[in-house]
Design an enzyme around this catalytic site. Structure first.
Site, PDB file in Angstrom:
ATOM      1  N   ARG A   1     -11.277  13.152  25.688  1.00 52.54           N
ATOM      2  CA  ARG A   1     -10.715  12.007  24.956  1.00 52.54           C
ATOM      3  C   ARG A   1      -9.249  11.737  25.270  1.00 52.54           C
ATOM      4  NH1 ARG A   1     -13.523  13.254  19.207  1.00 52.54           N
ATOM      5  NH2 ARG A   1     -15.655  12.866  19.866  1.00 52.54           N
TER       6      ARG A   1
ATOM      7  N   SER B   1     -23.966  16.535   8.536  1.00 50.47           N
ATOM      8  CA  SER B   1     -24.564  16.319   9.863  1.00 50.47           C
ATOM      9  C   SER B   1     -23.478  16.229  10.939  1.00 50.47           C
ATOM     10  CB  SER B   1     -25.444  15.063   9.893  1.00 50.47           C
ATOM     11  OG  SER B   1     -24.683  13.938   9.529  1.00 50.47           O
ATOM     12  N   GLY B   2     -22.252  15.929  10.531  1.00 48.46           N
ATOM     13  CA  GLY B   2     -21.128  15.913  11.467  1.00 48.46           C
ATOM     14  C   GLY B   2     -20.871  17.291  12.065  1.00 48.46           C
TER      15      GLY B   2
ATOM     16  N   VAL C   1     -27.059  15.689  17.947  1.00 46.07           N
ATOM     17  CA  VAL C   1     -26.677  14.405  18.535  1.00 46.07           C
ATOM     18  C   VAL C   1     -27.676  14.035  19.638  1.00 46.07           C
ATOM     19  CG1 VAL C   1     -24.843  13.122  19.712  1.00 46.07           C
ATOM     20  CG2 VAL C   1     -24.252  14.758  17.932  1.00 46.07           C
TER      21      VAL C   1
ATOM     22  N   LYS D   1      -7.467  14.679  15.070  1.00 47.52           N
ATOM     23  CA  LYS D   1      -8.257  13.619  15.718  1.00 47.52           C
ATOM     24  C   LYS D   1      -8.184  12.338  14.888  1.00 47.52           C
ATOM     25  CE  LYS D   1     -11.652  16.813  17.661  1.00 47.52           C
ATOM     26  NZ  LYS D   1     -12.945  17.440  17.429  1.00 47.52           N
TER      27      LYS D   1
ATOM     28  N   CYS E   1     -16.134  10.712  15.057  1.00 48.36           N
ATOM     29  CA  CYS E   1     -16.883  10.018  13.999  1.00 48.36           C
ATOM     30  C   CYS E   1     -16.017   9.653  12.790  1.00 48.36           C
ATOM     31  CB  CYS E   1     -18.059  10.878  13.556  1.00 48.36           C
ATOM     32  SG  CYS E   1     -17.629  12.604  13.281  1.00 48.36           S
TER      33      CYS E   1
ATOM     34  N   THR F   1     -31.458  18.847  22.988  1.00 44.04           N
ATOM     35  CA  THR F   1     -32.139  19.545  21.891  1.00 44.04           C
ATOM     36  C   THR F   1     -31.300  19.612  20.618  1.00 44.04           C
ATOM     37  OG1 THR F   1     -31.291  21.552  22.899  1.00 44.04           O
ATOM     38  CG2 THR F   1     -33.592  21.006  23.352  1.00 44.04           C
TER      39      THR F   1
ATOM     40  N   SER G   1     -33.240  26.993  26.648  1.00 51.06           N
ATOM     41  CA  SER G   1     -34.307  25.995  26.472  1.00 51.06           C
ATOM     42  C   SER G   1     -34.950  25.591  27.791  1.00 51.06           C
ATOM     43  CB  SER G   1     -33.737  24.731  25.816  1.00 51.06           C
ATOM     44  OG  SER G   1     -33.159  25.038  24.588  1.00 51.06           O
TER      45      SER G   1
ATOM     46  N   HIS H   1     -19.863   9.196   6.656  1.00 49.81           N
ATOM     47  CA  HIS H   1     -18.475   9.582   6.389  1.00 49.81           C
ATOM     48  C   HIS H   1     -17.806   8.457   5.598  1.00 49.81           C
ATOM     49  CE1 HIS H   1     -19.090  12.930   8.937  1.00 49.81           C
ATOM     50  NE2 HIS H   1     -18.315  12.623   9.963  1.00 49.81           N
TER      51      HIS H   1
ATOM     52  N   ASN I   1     -22.104   8.643  10.544  1.00 50.25           N
ATOM     53  CA  ASN I   1     -21.410   9.515  11.505  1.00 50.25           C
ATOM     54  C   ASN I   1     -22.225   9.887  12.731  1.00 50.25           C
ATOM     55  OD1 ASN I   1     -22.648  11.024   9.192  1.00 50.25           O
ATOM     56  ND2 ASN I   1     -22.300  12.754  10.557  1.00 50.25           N
TER      57      ASN I   1
HETATM   58  N1  LIG Z   1     -22.980  16.094  14.931  1.00 48.51           N
HETATM   59  C1  LIG Z   1     -22.126  15.060  15.012  1.00 48.51           C
HETATM   60  O1  LIG Z   1     -22.125  14.142  14.171  1.00 48.51           O
HETATM   61  C2  LIG Z   1     -21.135  14.973  16.147  1.00 48.51           C
HETATM   62  C3  LIG Z   1     -20.314  13.856  16.202  1.00 48.51           C
HETATM   63  C4  LIG Z   1     -19.419  13.717  17.265  1.00 48.51           C
HETATM   64  C5  LIG Z   1     -19.366  14.687  18.240  1.00 48.51           C
HETATM   65  N2  LIG Z   1     -20.165  15.783  18.175  1.00 48.51           N
HETATM   66  C6  LIG Z   1     -20.090  16.739  19.296  1.00 48.51           C
HETATM   67  O2  LIG Z   1     -21.268  16.623  20.085  1.00 48.51           O
HETATM   68  C7  LIG Z   1     -21.637  17.895  20.623  1.00 48.51           C
HETATM   69  C8  LIG Z   1     -23.041  18.242  20.185  1.00 48.51           C
HETATM   70  O3  LIG Z   1     -23.063  18.331  18.773  1.00 48.51           O
HETATM   71  P1  LIG Z   1     -24.395  18.687  17.993  1.00 48.51           P
HETATM   72  O4  LIG Z   1     -24.047  18.565  16.561  1.00 48.51           O
HETATM   73  O5  LIG Z   1     -25.526  17.909  18.540  1.00 48.51           O
HETATM   74  O6  LIG Z   1     -24.556  20.250  18.409  1.00 48.51           O
HETATM   75  P2  LIG Z   1     -25.888  21.146  18.390  1.00 48.51           P
HETATM   76  O7  LIG Z   1     -26.878  20.600  17.446  1.00 48.51           O
HETATM   77  O8  LIG Z   1     -25.420  22.541  18.229  1.00 48.51           O
HETATM   78  O9  LIG Z   1     -26.487  20.965  19.897  1.00 48.51           O
HETATM   79  C9  LIG Z   1     -25.865  21.525  21.003  1.00 48.51           C
HETATM   80  C10 LIG Z   1     -26.600  21.193  22.302  1.00 48.51           C
HETATM   81  O10 LIG Z   1     -25.861  21.785  23.363  1.00 48.51           O
HETATM   82  C11 LIG Z   1     -26.692  22.736  24.060  1.00 48.51           C
HETATM   83  N3  LIG Z   1     -25.915  23.910  24.420  1.00 48.51           N
HETATM   84  C12 LIG Z   1     -25.372  24.834  23.586  1.00 48.51           C
HETATM   85  N4  LIG Z   1     -24.750  25.798  24.300  1.00 48.51           N
HETATM   86  C13 LIG Z   1     -24.928  25.477  25.616  1.00 48.51           C
HETATM   87  C14 LIG Z   1     -24.532  26.101  26.834  1.00 48.51           C
HETATM   88  N5  LIG Z   1     -23.837  27.213  26.858  1.00 48.51           N
HETATM   89  N6  LIG Z   1     -24.875  25.488  27.990  1.00 48.51           N
HETATM   90  C15 LIG Z   1     -25.566  24.326  27.997  1.00 48.51           C
HETATM   91  N7  LIG Z   1     -25.979  23.693  26.860  1.00 48.51           N
HETATM   92  C16 LIG Z   1     -25.649  24.270  25.690  1.00 48.51           C
HETATM   93  C17 LIG Z   1     -27.800  23.112  23.084  1.00 48.51           C
HETATM   94  O11 LIG Z   1     -28.936  23.566  23.804  1.00 48.51           O
HETATM   95  P3  LIG Z   1     -29.954  24.670  23.202  1.00 48.51           P
HETATM   96  O12 LIG Z   1     -30.808  23.959  22.188  1.00 48.51           O
HETATM   97  O13 LIG Z   1     -30.727  25.098  24.388  1.00 48.51           O
HETATM   98  O14 LIG Z   1     -29.108  25.744  22.597  1.00 48.51           O
HETATM   99  C18 LIG Z   1     -28.011  21.762  22.379  1.00 48.51           C
HETATM  100  O15 LIG Z   1     -28.811  20.921  23.184  1.00 48.51           O
HETATM  101  C19 LIG Z   1     -20.577  18.894  20.117  1.00 48.51           C
HETATM  102  O16 LIG Z   1     -19.607  19.057  21.124  1.00 48.51           O
HETATM  103  C20 LIG Z   1     -20.004  18.211  18.891  1.00 48.51           C
HETATM  104  O17 LIG Z   1     -18.668  18.613  18.672  1.00 48.51           O
HETATM  105  C21 LIG Z   1     -21.067  15.945  17.149  1.00 48.51           C
END
Ligand SMILES: NC(=O)c1ccc[n+]([C@@H]2O[C@H](COP(=O)([O-])OP(=O)(O)OC[C@H]3O[C@@H](n4cnc5c(N)ncnc54)[C@H](OP(=O)(O)O)[C@@H]3O)[C@@H](O)[C@H]2O)c1
Length: 362
Positions: free
Chosen positions: A118, A187-188, A16, A213, A158, A13, A41, A251, A336
């Protein structure tokens, strides 16, 4: 592939997770059959659980709208539905480490977007064009986990995707010192301007954990396998500043490099545009035909014009010129959340599938 592999997305949800869903719509090898997120969810339809949080420009694929969201923490239950999972959950590092290992121990390959593993010595962190040979460490990891088919593989941060591929293409000239500043999209942080209005017209000179990183992860990509562990390379040393800028996706990196062997500018450009790896040789479904493009115009690469190069899987480079303190300087740009996140993980999974590490459960 005769039958598509059944894929689960952990954190489906989130931003990413949504990118995974979008990229995997109509994928020739994979079908998203299971979506999992937090207990908040779980039990809702995917459409209902995401609600007004859909952040992609393309509409939510019909095929996932009515899937019932599962609870990420119900590992056995989720694993039973799938051949492998992509992980993009947002939990604490320790929780992510534990849950990804728990999935691997159910004999489910985990291809992760998260940073938690990592630096786990026997977990490969791979950009498929740069260090596909690191997947060989999976056999050591499986020994440690006691698994036959389960394992964890990760992709790097990223921020490094705008310069690590470039430095790799220039390896023969022995770059030994690098200064980089990254200008990173919102968006990162999983955000859009709607949920982060303070970023409009603003710059924030801090992104937690990002500089370490950006300096260290490229060295692991260039590392070697020794006694069942990945040992990072010593050079080039990289120092980096990471800045959040008012850009939605993309980025940019401004980079200075010193080389031991002095290249001509044209040689550097030739190495960039001819740089290929296994994804191109194997013609993997998500592989960019051209991994790195070089743009001659003084005002390129630009985020709005170039971020979607090769569907967001390519890297754009420009403004390569000699420098008065360092040898050369350039600007790099990559997407990114595509190359830097979900797309990079999908390409890892495709290479792992092509090499037989991921297959259908018996
Ligand atoms: N955005 C980027 O460009 C990017 C790039 C590289 C790495 N990342 C990493 O990828 C991960 C996700 O990033 P995002 O930007 O997609 O975050 P996000 O939009 O906040 O999404 C987080 C996801 O994790 C779930 N979640 C949150 N708390 C949880 C819990 N306690 N137990 C189980 N599931 C849980 C959420 O579910 P609900 O909807 O039910 O809350 C949602 O599906 C992070 O660790 C981030 O550091 C992000």
């Amino acid at each position: 592939m005769e039958k598509k592999l059944r894929v689960g997305i952990l954190g489906a949800t989130g931003m990413v997770g949504q990118r995974f869903i979008s990229l995997l719509e109509n994928h020739p090898w994979y079908e998203v059959v299971t979506v999992a997120a937090s207990p908040r969810s779980a039990g809702k339809s995917y459409e209902e659980a995401v609600g007004d949080r859909w952040k992609m420009t393309s509409p939510m694929p019909e095929a996932v709208k009515h899937l019932t969201v599962m609870n990420v923490n119900e590992v056995e239950k989720v694993a039973a539905e799938v051949d492998f999972v992509f992980s993009a959950v947002d939990m604490t590092k320790e929780e992510i480490k534990a849950i990804e290992e728990a999935y691997a121990k159910t004999e489910t390959p985990v291809v992760s977007n998260n940073s938690a593993h990592r630096w786990t010595p026997d977990v490969p962190m791979v950009v498929p064009e740069i260090n596909p040979e690191h997947f060989e460490i999976i056999k050591d990891q499986r020994k440690r986990l006691g698994t036959q088919r389960g394992f964890i593989a990760v992709k790097p941060n990223c921020s490094i995707q705008s310069y690590a591929p470039v430095l790799t293409a220039w390896k023969e000239f022995e770059p030994y010192e690098v200064v980089a500043t990254t200008y990173q999209a919102i968006s990162g942080a999983g955000k859009t301007f709607a949920d982060w209005p303070e970023m409009e017209g603003n710059i924030i000179p801090y992104i937690g954990g990002e500089e370490e990183k950006s300096e260290q992860e490229p060295l692991r990509l260039w590392g070697t396998i020794e006694n069942g562990q990945i040992v990072k390379a010593a050079e080039p040393v990289i120092t980096c500043q990471c800045v959040r800028v008012p850009v939605l996706n993309g980025h940019t990196a401004a980079v200075f490099v010193k080389f031991r062997k002095q290249p001509e500018k044209q040689e550097l450009i030739d190495r960039l545009v001819n740089f290929k790896g296994l994804p191109q040789e194997l013609d993997l479904p998500s592989a960019p035909k051209q991994f790195i493009q070089y743009l001659e115009e003084d005002n390129r690469p630009q985020v709005t014009l170039d971020v979607d190069f090769e569907n967001g899987m390519g890297v754009s480079v420009g403004r390569l010129r000699t420098d008065s303190v360092y040898d050369y300087k350039f600007i790099g740009l990559s997407h990114n959340t595509v190359r830097g996140a979900a797309g990079g993980a999908v390409l890892c999974a495709e290479l792992l599938t092509a090499q037989g590490y991921i297959k259908a459960r018996d």
